[in-house]
Design a protein around this motif. Sequence first.
Motif, mmCIF file in Angstrom:
data_model
loop_
_atom_site.group_PDB
_atom_site.id
_atom_site.type_symbol
_atom_site.label_atom_id
_atom_site.label_comp_id
_atom_site.label_asym_id
_atom_site.label_seq_id
_atom_site.Cartn_x
_atom_site.Cartn_y
_atom_site.Cartn_z
ATOM 1 N N LEU A 191 0.832 -1.205 0.000
ATOM 2 C CA LEU A 191 0.000 0.000 0.000
ATOM 3 C C LEU A 191 0.868 1.257 0.000
ATOM 4 N N SER A 192 1.949 1.233 0.759
ATOM 5 C CA SER A 192 2.871 2.366 0.787
ATOM 6 C C SER A 192 3.463 2.618 -0.594
ATOM 7 N N TYR A 193 3.820 1.551 -1.293
ATOM 8 C CA TYR A 193 4.369 1.678 -2.647
ATOM 9 C C TYR A 193 3.347 2.327 -3.577
ATOM 10 N N PHE A 194 2.098 1.890 -3.514
ATOM 11 C CA PHE A 194 1.068 2.449 -4.397
ATOM 12 C C PHE A 194 0.848 3.938 -4.114
ATOM 13 N N VAL A 195 0.852 4.310 -2.823
ATOM 14 C CA VAL A 195 0.633 5.716 -2.476
ATOM 15 C C VAL A 195 1.822 6.562 -2.927
ATOM 16 N N GLN A 196 3.036 6.088 -2.682
ATOM 17 C CA GLN A 196 4.210 6.862 -3.082
ATOM 18 C C GLN A 196 4.356 6.916 -4.597
ATOM 19 N N LEU A 197 3.912 5.859 -5.268
ATOM 20 C CA LEU A 197 3.971 5.834 -6.733
ATOM 21 C C LEU A 197 2.858 6.666 -7.360
ATOM 22 N N GLY A 198 1.753 6.874 -6.636
ATOM 23 C CA GLY A 198 0.611 7.601 -7.166
ATOM 24 C C GLY A 198 -0.492 6.714 -7.698
ATOM 25 N N ALA A 199 -0.362 5.388 -7.538
ATOM 26 C CA ALA A 199 -1.420 4.485 -7.996
ATOM 27 C C ALA A 199 -2.649 4.591 -7.103
ATOM 28 N N LEU A 200 -2.460 4.971 -5.839
ATOM 29 C CA LEU A 200 -3.541 5.246 -4.905
ATOM 30 C C LEU A 200 -3.290 6.594 -4.240
ATOM 31 N N THR A 201 -4.365 7.260 -3.885
ATOM 32 C CA THR A 201 -4.280 8.521 -3.149
ATOM 33 C C THR A 201 -4.911 8.330 -1.779
ATOM 34 N N LEU A 202 -4.241 8.809 -0.752
ATOM 35 C CA LEU A 202 -4.779 8.709 0.596
ATOM 36 C C LEU A 202 -5.486 10.008 0.953
ATOM 37 N N ASP A 203 -6.803 9.932 1.044
ATOM 38 C CA ASP A 203 -7.631 11.087 1.388
ATOM 39 C C ASP A 203 -7.787 11.128 2.900
ATOM 40 N N GLU A 204 -7.135 12.080 3.533
ATOM 41 C CA GLU A 204 -7.121 12.139 4.992
ATOM 42 C C GLU A 204 -8.441 12.642 5.564
ATOM 43 N N ASP A 242 -11.566 12.008 4.574
ATOM 44 C CA ASP A 242 -12.759 11.195 4.353
ATOM 45 C C ASP A 242 -12.487 9.749 4.724
ATOM 46 N N GLY A 243 -12.472 9.454 5.985
ATOM 47 C CA GLY A 243 -12.322 8.044 6.357
ATOM 48 C C GLY A 243 -11.266 7.714 7.378
ATOM 49 N N PRO A 244 -9.965 7.895 7.089
ATOM 50 C CA PRO A 244 -9.330 8.197 5.800
ATOM 51 C C PRO A 244 -9.563 7.077 4.778
ATOM 52 N N ARG A 245 -9.416 7.425 3.497
ATOM 53 C CA ARG A 245 -9.686 6.451 2.448
ATOM 54 C C ARG A 245 -8.578 6.449 1.406
ATOM 55 N N LEU A 246 -8.303 5.249 0.909
ATOM 56 C CA LEU A 246 -7.429 5.076 -0.242
ATOM 57 C C LEU A 246 -8.311 5.079 -1.482
ATOM 58 N N THR A 247 -8.033 5.968 -2.413
ATOM 59 C CA THR A 247 -8.848 6.090 -3.620
ATOM 60 C C THR A 247 -7.978 5.895 -4.853
ATOM 61 N N GLY A 248 -8.597 5.387 -5.903
ATOM 62 C CA GLY A 248 -7.872 5.194 -7.152
ATOM 63 C C GLY A 248 -8.657 4.307 -8.097
ATOM 64 N N ARG A 249 -8.063 4.044 -9.242
ATOM 65 C CA ARG A 249 -8.687 3.187 -10.240
ATOM 66 C C ARG A 249 -8.039 1.804 -10.223
ATOM 67 N N PRO A 250 -8.801 0.749 -10.447
ATOM 68 C CA PRO A 250 -8.204 -0.596 -10.480
ATOM 69 C C PRO A 250 -7.058 -0.715 -11.472
ATOM 70 N N GLU A 251 -7.200 -0.029 -12.623
ATOM 71 C CA GLU A 251 -6.140 -0.103 -13.634
ATOM 72 C C GLU A 251 -4.831 0.475 -13.112
ATOM 73 N N ALA A 252 -4.937 1.534 -12.308
ATOM 74 C CA ALA A 252 -3.725 2.132 -11.746
ATOM 75 C C ALA A 252 -3.091 1.209 -10.708
ATOM 76 N N VAL A 253 -3.919 0.531 -9.920
ATOM 77 C CA VAL A 253 -3.385 -0.413 -8.933
ATOM 78 C C VAL A 253 -2.671 -1.566 -9.640
ATOM 79 N N LEU A 254 -3.279 -2.079 -10.708
ATOM 80 C CA LEU A 254 -2.628 -3.153 -11.454
ATOM 81 C C LEU A 254 -1.315 -2.687 -12.071
ATOM 82 N N ALA A 255 -1.280 -1.455 -12.571
ATOM 83 C CA ALA A 255 -0.021 -0.912 -13.095
ATOM 84 C C ALA A 255 1.013 -0.812 -11.988
ATOM 85 N N GLY A 256 0.573 -0.407 -10.778
ATOM 86 C CA GLY A 256 1.481 -0.359 -9.641
ATOM 87 C C GLY A 256 2.000 -1.738 -9.266
#
Length: 460
Positions: free
Chosen positions: A366-379, A381-395
Amino acid sequence: MSEEHPADRFDYARNLPGAGTYRAYRGTFWPPVPGYEVSCLDLAPYVPGLGPDFARGLAALKSAVEDEWRTVKEIGIPARRRFNDPGAIARALRAIIPHLTGAADRRALALRADAVEHGYTDEILEELAGLDEELTVVAGQISTWYGKEVRGLPTAFACRRDDRSQAHVDRALEDRTEVEGYLRGLHPDLRLGDVPAFGVTDLFHMAGEGNLHPKHIAYFLPEDEGVKYSPFKKTFYFRNTHRALLESISAPLAARHIRTGDTFDPADARFAAIPVLGVLSHELGHFVHRPVTDYKALNEAERWASVVLQEVAADVFGILILADVWARRTGLAAGDVVAYYLAECLRYVDRGLGHFPDSDGMFLQLSYFVQLGALTLDEQDGPRLTGRPEAVLAGLRSLARVLADTLLADRADAAVVLHRAFGPATGAPLRPLVDGLRRRPSTSVEYTQEHIHATSRSAA
C-alpha cells in the motif's frame, strides 16, 4: 504491560525487536493488546455425519493436544519438533480411524499417527501425497505466526474437501504455460517452480495453538511441521475460515477505507471464486523465482526483511496471475480482483506492524502504491485510499519488476533499501490510515465447536 506504555499494535519500532520471542506467551489473543472485537464461526454445520463416537474421538484428540500445548509452555519443544508425549496423541489419532468411512482417509490418518509417534519418513510422505482424502485429521507441532514463535506449537485440525471450490483450483491449474509466459513478459528471467498440491476444505475441528487468535486460513504440510525441502507437499486451505474473515473484517474495512469504484462483497456471486483463487495464486507467487534467486545473503543481512519481502513477492506475483491471466480465462472482472486484494491488504495491516511479516508486507505494498501515485490517501474522508483498479494493477506490475531486479536477483543490499523505503519503518505515507485503524480494536474470528464439547459432556 506498563500503564505508561500501553500496548500499540502499530508501534513498529517497539514491536519488531520482540518478534519471535513469544514462545512462553499463554494468552488467547496475539499480539498482546488491550482489547479485541470477536465474531464467531460455528463449525458444526461442516461436521460429517459419522456419529457421536467420531465426535468423542475428536474431543479426546483436543484434550491430548491441549495438554501437550501446556507442557510446551512449561518446558519447551523437544528436538526436531517432536511432541513431549507423542504416544498419547498417536493413540488419540488411531482411535478416530475406525469411525472414518473412506479407505484413503483411514490410511492417511494411520500414516499421520505413525509419523507423530516415530517421525516422518520419505515413504510416509510419498504415500500421503498420493492419497485422495475426503476427510483429513492432522496433529503436529505446526507453525504458528512467525513473529510469535519461529518453530511450531501443538495443533490439531480436521477438515473435509469442498469439491465445488476445488473445481476452481483444478481449472486454474490446467495450463501453467500461460502463467509462465505472462511471467516472462514481466521479466524475461522469471521462472515458476513446482507448486505443491492444493486442497480446498471446510474446517470442522481445531485444537491447540491453531485455535487461538488470529486464525490461520491454511497450513502447508509437511513444511509447517518442520519438514523442509520435501518434494511431497500439500496445502490445506480452510474456505469457511477465510470466508468468515472476509465477511467480518476485510469487507467492513474496505467499506470504510477503500474507494476504487468496485465494492468488495464476499456474499456477491461475482466474488465466489476469487478468494480461493487468490490464496492459490499467492501460493504460486511463492514459487516465482529467477535462476539466481537465493535468499541466504538477505537472510543474513536482515532476516525479518527477507521474510517480509518474500511475502510481498507472493502477494504481488500471485494477484497479477489472478487478475491478468486467470481472470480473463474464467470471466472474472479484474476490478473485482483488485477490490478483494485491497480489502485483504487492509485486513492484514489491521493486525498490526512488527508482529507479522505478511502484515508488514501488505503495508509495504500500500505504501508503494501511495508513493507511486497508484492510490491517493484522502485524509479528510475516512481516511480512504482512492484510485482506479487499472492504476493499482499498473502499480503491481511496477513492483513486480522491482522485486525481480532486487529480491529475486539476489541483490540483498537493494532488497534492504526497498524494505526500508516502503515498509513500516517509513511510516509517513500511510500514517493517517494507520491512525484510523488504531482507533478501532483488533478483530478476530472465534470457532464455535459446541458439537465437540456437547458430545464430550454427554460421554461423561
